[in-house]
Structure formats: structure tokens, C-alpha cells
Design an enzyme around this catalytic site. Structure first.
Site, PDB file in Angstrom:
ATOM      1  N   HIS A  41       0.825  -0.991  -0.176  1.00  0.00           N
ATOM      2  CA  HIS A  41       0.052   0.384  -0.386  1.00  0.00           C
ATOM      3  C   HIS A  41       1.127   1.235  -0.325  1.00  0.00           C
ATOM      4  O   HIS A  41       1.138   1.433   0.809  1.00  0.00           O
ATOM      5  CB  HIS A  41      -1.049   0.186   1.943  1.00  0.00           C
ATOM      6  N   HIS A  81      -1.764  -1.250   6.811  1.00  0.00           N
ATOM      7  CA  HIS A  81      -1.712  -1.403   5.559  1.00  0.00           C
ATOM      8  C   HIS A  81      -0.695  -0.588   4.892  1.00  0.00           C
ATOM      9  O   HIS A  81      -0.122  -0.932   4.405  1.00  0.00           O
ATOM     10  CB  HIS A  81      -3.001  -1.464   5.048  1.00  0.00           C
ATOM     11  N   GLY A 130      -3.827  -4.180  11.406  1.00  0.00           N
ATOM     12  CA  GLY A 130      -4.295  -4.270   9.994  1.00  0.00           C
ATOM     13  C   GLY A 130      -5.772  -4.505  10.193  1.00  0.00           C
ATOM     14  O   GLY A 130      -5.791  -3.381   9.308  1.00  0.00           O
ATOM     15  N   ASP A 168      -8.803   6.865   7.169  1.00  0.00           N
ATOM     16  CA  ASP A 168     -10.814   6.896   6.845  1.00  0.00           C
ATOM     17  C   ASP A 168     -10.941   5.513   8.112  1.00  0.00           C
ATOM     18  O   ASP A 168     -12.379   5.339   8.781  1.00  0.00           O
ATOM     19  CB  ASP A 168     -11.453   7.219   5.841  1.00  0.00           C
ATOM     20  N   ASN A 198      -7.923  11.494   3.780  1.00  0.00           N
ATOM     21  CA  ASN A 198      -8.168  12.029   2.578  1.00  0.00           C
ATOM     22  C   ASN A 198      -8.770  11.090   1.601  1.00  0.00           C
ATOM     23  O   ASN A 198      -8.779  11.726   0.779  1.00  0.00           O
ATOM     24  CB  ASN A 198      -6.539  10.542   2.318  1.00  0.00           C
ATOM     25  N   ILE A 200     -10.113   8.794   1.079  1.00  0.00           N
ATOM     26  CA  ILE A 200      -9.864   7.572  -0.225  1.00  0.00           C
ATOM     27  C   ILE A 200     -10.385   6.244   1.200  1.00  0.00           C
ATOM     28  O   ILE A 200      -9.452   6.134   1.324  1.00  0.00           O
ATOM     29  CB  ILE A 200      -9.410   7.845  -1.375  1.00  0.00           C
ATOM     30  N   HIS A 272      -3.469   3.444  -3.480  1.00  0.00           N
ATOM     31  CA  HIS A 272      -4.293   2.232  -1.991  1.00  0.00           C
ATOM     32  C   HIS A 272      -3.602   1.718  -1.750  1.00  0.00           C
ATOM     33  O   HIS A 272      -2.816   1.225  -0.904  1.00  0.00           O
ATOM     34  CB  HIS A 272      -5.690   2.365  -1.741  1.00  0.00           C
ATOM     35  N   GLU A 421     -17.747  -3.398  25.106  1.00  0.00           N
ATOM     36  CA  GLU A 421     -16.438  -4.803  25.114  1.00  0.00           C
ATOM     37  C   GLU A 421     -15.440  -4.467  24.114  1.00  0.00           C
ATOM     38  O   GLU A 421     -14.645  -4.737  24.609  1.00  0.00           O
ATOM     39  CB  GLU A 421     -18.192  -6.192  24.542  1.00  0.00           C
ATOM     40  N   HIS A 483     -28.123 -15.268  25.174  1.00  0.00           N
ATOM     41  CA  HIS A 483     -27.134 -14.794  26.591  1.00  0.00           C
ATOM     42  C   HIS A 483     -26.669 -15.943  26.822  1.00  0.00           C
ATOM     43  O   HIS A 483     -25.280 -16.204  27.243  1.00  0.00           O
ATOM     44  CB  HIS A 483     -28.075 -14.013  27.678  1.00  0.00           C
TER      45      HIS A 483
HETATM   46  C1  LIG Z   1     -11.605  -4.229   9.728  1.00  0.00           C
HETATM   47  C2  LIG Z   1     -11.216  -4.116   8.946  1.00  0.00           C
HETATM   48  N1  LIG Z   1     -11.603  -3.841   8.024  1.00  0.00           N
HETATM   49  C3  LIG Z   1     -11.184  -3.771   6.361  1.00  0.00           C
HETATM   50  C4  LIG Z   1     -10.171  -4.119   6.318  1.00  0.00           C
HETATM   51  C5  LIG Z   1      -9.190  -4.202   4.863  1.00  0.00           C
HETATM   52  N2  LIG Z   1      -8.792  -2.779   3.727  1.00  0.00           N
HETATM   53  C6  LIG Z   1      -8.034  -1.943   4.303  1.00  0.00           C
HETATM   54  S1  LIG Z   1      -7.602  -1.088   3.998  1.00  0.00           S
HETATM   55  C7  LIG Z   1      -8.898  -0.391   3.504  1.00  0.00           C
HETATM   56  C8  LIG Z   1      -9.681   0.370   3.289  1.00  0.00           C
HETATM   57  C9  LIG Z   1      -8.671   2.096   3.029  1.00  0.00           C
HETATM   58  O1  LIG Z   1      -9.294   3.053   3.179  1.00  0.00           O
HETATM   59  P1  LIG Z   1      -8.466   3.677   4.454  1.00  0.00           P
HETATM   60  O2  LIG Z   1      -9.149   3.213   5.710  1.00  0.00           O
HETATM   61  O3  LIG Z   1      -9.017   5.430   4.323  1.00  0.00           O
HETATM   62  O4  LIG Z   1      -6.845   4.082   4.255  1.00  0.00           O
HETATM   63  P2  LIG Z   1      -6.391   4.283   3.099  1.00  0.00           P
HETATM   64  O5  LIG Z   1      -6.924   4.319   1.140  1.00  0.00           O
HETATM   65  O6  LIG Z   1      -6.599   6.139   3.139  1.00  0.00           O
HETATM   66  O7  LIG Z   1      -4.743   3.749   2.756  1.00  0.00           O
HETATM   67  C10 LIG Z   1      -9.912  -1.752   3.994  1.00  0.00           C
HETATM   68  C11 LIG Z   1     -11.112  -1.892   3.887  1.00  0.00           C
HETATM   69  C12 LIG Z   1      -8.788  -4.480   7.349  1.00  0.00           C
HETATM   70  N3  LIG Z   1      -7.379  -3.741   6.383  1.00  0.00           N
HETATM   71  N4  LIG Z   1      -9.554  -4.333   8.157  1.00  0.00           N
END
Ligand SMILES: Cc1ncc(C[n+]2csc(CCOP(=O)(O)OP(=O)(O)O)c2C)c(N)n1
Length: 675
Positions: A41, A81, A130, A168, A198, A200, A272, A421, A483
Site C-alpha cells: 500500500h 496497511h 491491520g 478513514d 484523504n 479515499i 491505495h 466490550e 445470552h
Molecule cells: C477491519 C478491517 N476491515 C477491512 C480491512 C481491509 N481494508 C484495508 S484498508 C481499507 C480501507 C482503506 O481506506 P482507508 O482506511 O481510508 O485507507 P487509505 O485508503 O487512506 O490508505 C480496508 C477496507 C481491514 N484492513 N480491516
């Protein structure tokens, strides 16, 4: 991009190379490593390079040569990421472990540079991130840990910030609500969150899926909030300084361009999560004015970064000096806690409870048994920090002498986590990672589902976190199937490196607590009943019988026909069945199996001895039978739950679902019958 008013990073002797050059070093390393791995990424590190450069060069108090300096600021990359941002920073600032070769081995087997930052792969990786949202939750725990230790040891020894980069995605996750709300409530003023605003995500522009006003949301939690241009180094610096000055947790929304510098992919989801490609990288190099080959950082830029990494040596040395001046008892205590070594004499608490139980043989719920253990432990183990997700009275997690922690007073040792929780579990990971505290927290076993992503990460990271999970079966009765846990034991047992304990009485509960506290390299779930249980361990033994995972509680009187294996509340059913079978001339041994994981680690001959090689095996557990095949073998049976429970008094439910001694006897006879 705006050059900072004052050249970044000009510690004595270092070349003044300017902010842009330093930030671009991060960008090109991210592009190059992702390109070489052909996966990863690049966009996020390229977008946040300016923010990270300002943070690391001007604010973050760390010593690259001593990455485990206890009073260092913590830096958490919640948007895991973007791992190349962290790896690049560690390399540039001179972490010994993070060599250029490691960057070149990004995402390869055995490298320190895994796809997402993994705790333990290299110093400076403060937590595994992650799964979005988790890093923020951990950071709340770290910031809380800092305050708890500060309250005990004072500003001279414990006084650091926790910085987090979130994306985001982090802020869309539900966990971000629980974590931020808790941080706001506790007024964790040394927590500073840098939001990579950003616009995105993977699917494209955030307008596709979200319309939240994030600063307004955080303001509503009681946070200090700012919104800035994340490519304006001065604005970033001013915002961090203002955040430091606030006594509330801070959110800085940094408007950035993902993939900053990439000619066609900047600002788009295309940057990304994939290698940019040679042409795009060449274009980015041109845009950034960077004409050096892949992985090559010009000496003066590297020197400037190395100087940043070296700055903290004076800070860590000054801390050593303060530690040396501290009163010897405090010094010793702090070092003991940071080392994770439990205080001398703590095991006596366990023995006390065991001894007293064998004498009195009470009928008591194991959740109450756990409270008795905690009553004995808490005064001896001051680093124990308890809590519950608003079920304190039900989980029996709080004992005399534990004061609640509040924004006004961090001197206590009990956290009212509220109905959060997931936030609790993520914060407990952060507390454990911070060091100096041993966290435990409770909720109903059914709600381990709400904690599971964090429990899994505690197991992956090998952290000593103790989950006190009560109301463990249909035995909780009238609250009914919403429960009553069914598949939860199996689901938890499926997580590697997690010890799942289901004690049968107070003696076993004490033994489980001992093992959970001994488990410095992994978390434990202690699964406890709501309903009263008889004492099955009547003979006092200083030995921890639970340590082997399973043991023969009541041997067969003659050659064994059948082994009855029980856990927790069903052990007394197995014992009753043993008596009924004896009356019919069938010889049964009863095995208590409080912990599968520990039993699985025993040598084969011990396991054969306990389970009875060749004997029929019947397990009794008021839960889904999933997984029991491992212990009962092909001819055995599980007296357990085949579907959801129901709302009724416990006794009626056990009869209705046929989890009874009679059902055990029937199953044994059917299986032993000739032909
Ligand atoms: C709980 C979870 N759901 C889904 C993902 C897969 N995933 C990795 S990055 C991302 C979203 C990317 O958007 P953002 O967080 O804004 O990162 P950017 O594109 O700005 O690097 C997703 C859905 C993950 N890593 N963790």
C-alpha cells in the site's frame, strides 16, 4: 508543499536538508518497496509522509538506539496497511533491526517487514495493526497505562505521549467509537490522533459510503479537535503543539492527498493498495524532484534522519539519571513491573484460596470463586488492573480496595469500561503492550463475540491479558438463548495461543488464575458460571493440577470401561454418572479437563493415561460439541447442546436439553452394549 519555517531536524552537526527531502525519502522507500514486492500500500505512506516527518523530527521522544526505553513516546500506526510508513521511518531514523535489506524484503517470508506491522518483528513496532480500528483501541490502552503508572511513579519517571495515525477506515469502524468515547471520558490528554483525512478508501471516494463530520464527532466525545492541511509542515507542527497543550485527547484531521506525488494515481484509490508501476514511479520521482535510484537515500538526507533518531539518546539518558535518583523502593518496583515479573509471594494467594476451599467445600458459583481469588491477589499484585464492560456486579471482577479510575484520579486500579466490550478488549491489549500493568476485564461469555478481534490479536501478539467471562452456558438460566453461549467455547478454543479455562470449582478457579498470570506470552479466557457449583476438589494439593490441562479427578475402581470427561459445571454431572454407572457394574473414571490447550501440549503417554487408551470416552459440556472429536475418538459421544438454549430456570434447561447424569448413563450403556 510548504517548507517548514524552521528547517526540520537540524540537531547539532546534522545537515539542513529541508522538510521536503526528508518526507520524500519516506515516499520513495514506500513506492520502491511496494514495487519490488509487487504488493502493498504505497498511497497512505506517500500521503502521510509530511505529517510523519514533522511528528518524528520535531515531537516524538524516542531513542533509535534504545527503542525499548520505557518512557518513550508511543507511536501506533493504526492504519496498518500503510506499514511501509513505519518501516521506512524505522530505517531512516537508524533502528538497528530495520536495515535497507529488510525494506527490500518487504512482505517476504521471515522478513521483519510483514505486510502489516507485527509486534515483535522489530523494536519500534509497538503493536500489531491491520484490522482497522484496533490500533486506535490499543493506543487508548497505552495512554491509559501511561496515566496509571504516572499516578504511581510520578512525572519524573512516567510522562510520555501516545501518537496514533488513523485512516478513514479506522474511523469508520465501530471500535473507533468505543475507543474514542472511552478516551474522552477518561480525559486521556496525552493521546494525540493524527487522522489521514484523504477522503479515499478502497472503493473510491469516501462520499460513496460515509458523511460523518469526524471533528464534530470527536468534539462530541470531549476531544480537542483541529483540522489542517496535512501537507503544510508548519500547520502540522502548530497543531501537534496545540494538541500537546490541551488536557483532552486530541484529534488532528490532516487533509492529505493519497499517493502524493504520483502523476496519475495521486488522490485516487488506485494508489491505495497496489504497486504503482514503473512509469508512475518515474513520474512521481520527477514530480518530487527525486532523481536517485530505488532504495537509495542520499547521504545528507539519511544523515539528517539519523540525527533525528539520535536526538533521543539525551532524553533516555536523562531518564536513566532520574531513575537513579528515585527512591530505591520506587525504582525497584517500577523496574519489576516493567519487566513483567510478578511480585514475590503472589502464589501464596492461590494456595490460601485452595486450602480454605478444601476445608470448607462450599457450593459457590465460579464467578464468585474468581472474586475470592482476586480478593487474595489484588493486594499482593498491585499491577493488576481490573475492569468490566458494565457488568461488574455480575462478573465479580471488583474487589475491596480497588478504586475506580477517573479523569480526575488515575490512582485506582479498576476501570469501568462501560458497555464497550470491543473497546475494553482493544484497550487491554494496549495496557499489556504498554507494560507495567497486567489487565483483566470481564463481560458475559456470550459477548466474547464483541471482543473477538482484539482477543485474537492479543493471542497473535502473545500478550498477557486475562478475560473474565461469566455466565458461561445455559446454566445462566432465565436470560435465555440470546445470552446463553453455545459455540463460544469452541470458537475461542480455535484461536491459536489462547488458553481457554473452564474451571469446575473454587480450587480449579484459583489454579486457572495462577496459570493465567503465569502466561506471560499469551492471553487467557477464564470461563465462569453464574450458578453455584459444588466443590469437587476436596483434597488439598499444593500442586497445580490444572497445569496439565486435564487430570483424573475420580479414578475408576477397577479396569476402566469408560472415561467421563467434564469441564466446569458439568463435572458434577460426570461424577454423579460415575456413581450411577458403578451401581450397574460399569467402571468409569472421571476426568476434569479445564484447559484443552494445556492438555494438548502434554506428552502422549500422559494423555493416554488420563483419557484411558482404548476406553470409551464420553464428554459432558453444556456447549456445542464441535471439536470434542479430538478427545473422545470415533466411538465416543458428547452430552452437549445441539442448538440454541431457551429461557427457563437452569435446572429445567439441563433436563430439557438432556444434559444430565441419566443421559450420560444412557449413552454409555448404548455404546457398551454388545453387538
Ligand atoms: C477491519 C478491517 N476491515 C477491512 C480491512 C481491509 N481494508 C484495508 S484498508 C481499507 C480501507 C482503506 O481506506 P482507508 O482506511 O481510508 O485507507 P487509505 O485508503 O487512506 O490508505 C480496508 C477496507 C481491514 N484492513 N480491516
Amino acid at each position: 508543499m510548504n517548507e517548514a519555517r524552521t528547517p526540520v531536524s537540524t540537531p547539532a552537526g546534522a545537515p539542513a536538508v529541508g522538510h521536503s527531502n526528508m518526507a520524500n525519502a519516506i515516499r520513495v522507500l514506500a513506492m520502491d518497496a511496494v514495487q519490488k514486492a509487487n504488493s502493498g500500500h504505497p498511497g497512505m505512506p506517500m500521503g502521510m509522509a509530511d505529517v510523519a516527518t514533522v511528528l518524528f523530527s520535531r515531537f516524538l521522544r524516542f531513542d533509535a538506539a534504545r527503542p525499548d526505553w520505557p518512557d518513550r513516546d508511543r507511536f501506533v500506526l493504526s492504519a496498518g496497511h500503510g506499514s511501509m510508513l513505519l518501516y521506512g521511518l524505522l530505517y531512516l531514523t537508524g533502528s538497528q533491526a530495520m536495515t535497507l535489506d529488510e525494506l527490500k524484503r518487504f512482505r517476504q517470508l521471515g522478513s521483519r517487514t510483514a505486510g502489516h506491522p507485527e509486534y515483535g518483528h522489530a523494536p519500534g513496532i509497538e503493536t500489531t495493526t491491520g484490522p482497522l480500528g484496533q490500533g486506535l483501541g490499543n493506543a487508548v490502552g497505552m495512554a491509559l497505562g501511561e496515566r496509571l503508572l504516572n499516578a504511581r511513579f510520578g512525572d519524573r519517571l512516567v510522562d510520555h505521549h501516545t501518537y496514533v495515525i488513523v485512516s478513514d477506515g479506522d474511523l469508520m469502524e465501530g471500535l473507533s467509537h468505543e475507543a474514542a468515547s472511552l478516551a474522552g471520558h477518561l480525559g486521556l490528554g496525552k493521546l494525540i490522533v493524527l487522522f489521514d483525512d484523504n477522503h479515499i478508501t478502497i472503493d473510491g471516494d469516501t462520499s460513496l459510503s460515509v458523511s460523518d463530520d469526524q471533528p464534530a464527532r470527536f468534539a462530541a466525545y470531549g476531544w480537542h479537535v483541529q483540522a489542517i492541511d496535512g501537507h503544510d509542515a508548519d500547520a502540522v507542527a502548530d497543531a501537534i503543539a496545540a494538541a500537546q497543550a490541551s488536557d483532552r485527547p486530541s484529534l488532528i484531521a490532516c487533509r492529505t492527498t493519497i499517493g502524493y506525488g504520483a502523476p496519475t494515481k495521486a488522490g485516487s484509490a488506485k494508489s491505495h493498495g497496489a504497486a504503482l508501476g514503473e512509469d508512475e514511479i518515474a513520474g512521481a520521482r520527477a514530480n518530487l524532484g527525486w532523481d536517485h535510484p530505488p532504495f537509495e537515500i542520499p547521504t545528507e538526507i539519511l544523515q539528517a534522519w539519523r540525527a533525528v533518531g539520535a536526538k533521543g539518546a539525551a532524553l533516555s539518558a536523562a531518564w536513566d539519571a532520574r531513575l537513579a535518583e528515585a527512591d530505591p523502593a520506587s525504582r525497584k518496583e517500577l523496574l519489576r513491573r516493567l519487566a513483567g515479573t510478578l511480585p514475590e509471594g503472589w502464589r501464596e494467594a492461590i494456595q490460601e484460596v485452595k486450602r480454605a476451599t478444601c476445608e470448607a467445600a462450599p457450593t459457590v458459583a465460579t464467578r464468585v470463586a474468581s472474586q475470592r481469588v482476586l480478593e487474595a491477589l489484588a493486594p499482593r499484585v498491585p499491577e493488576l488492573v481490573g475492569g468490566s464492560a458494565d457488568l461488574t456486579g455480575s462478573n465479580n471482577t471488583k474487589v475491596a480496595g480497588q478504586e475506580p479510575v477517573s479523569a480526575q484520579d488515575f490512582g485506582g486500579s479498576y476501570i469501568n469500561y462501560g458497555v464497550r466490550e470491543h473497546g475494553m478488549a482493544a484497550a487491554m491489549n494496549g495496557l499489556a503492550l504498554h507494560g507495567g500493568v497486567v489487565p483483566y476485564g470481564g463481560t458475559f461469555l456470550i459477548f466474547t463475540d464483541y471482543c473477538r478481534p482484539s482477543i485474537r490479536l492479543a493471542a497473535l501478539m502473545g500478550q498477557r491479558v486475562v478475560y473474565v467471562m461469566t455466565h458461561d452456558s445455559i446454566g445462566l438460566g432465565e436470560d435465555g438463548p440470546t445470552h446463553q453461549p453455545i459455540e463460544h467455547l469452541a470458537a475461542l478454543r480455535a484461536i491459536p495461543n489462547l488458553k481457554v479455562f473452564r474451571p469446575a470449582d473454587t480450587v480449579e478457579t484459583a489454579e486457572c488464575w495462577e496459570l493465567a498470570l503465569d502466561s506471560a506470552d499469551g492471553p487467557s479466557v477464564i470461563v465462569l458460571t453464574r450458578q453455584g457449583l459444588p466443590t469437587v476438589r476436596r483434597e488439598h494439593s499444593t500442586e497445580n493440577l490444572t497445569a496439565r490441562g486435564a487430570y483424573i479427578l475420580a479414578p475408576a475402581e477397577r479396569a476402566r470401561d469408560v472415561t467421563l470427561i467434564g469441564t466446569g459445571s458439568e463435572l458434577s454431572i460426570a461424577l454423579e454418572a460415575q456413581g450411577l454407572l458403578a451401581a450397574e457394574g460399569i467402571s468409569a473414571a472421571v476426568v476434569s479437563m479445564p484447559c484443552w490447550e494445556l492438555f494438548g501440549a502434554q506428552p502422549q503417554n500422559y494423555r493416554d493415561e488420563v483419557l484411558g487408551a482404548g476406553a470409551l470416552r464420553i464428554a459432558v459440556e453444556a456447549a456445542a460439541p464441535f471439536g470434542w472429536e479430538r478427545w473422545i475418538g470415533p466411538g465416543g459421544d458428547v452430552i452437549g447442546m445441539r442448538g440454541f438454549g431457551a429461557s427457563a430456570p437452569a435446572k429445567a434447561l439441563y433436563e430439557h436439553f438432556k444434559i444430565t447424569a441419566e443421559a450420560v448413563v444412557e449413552s454409555v450403556k448404548a455404546r457398551l452394549a454388545p453387538g
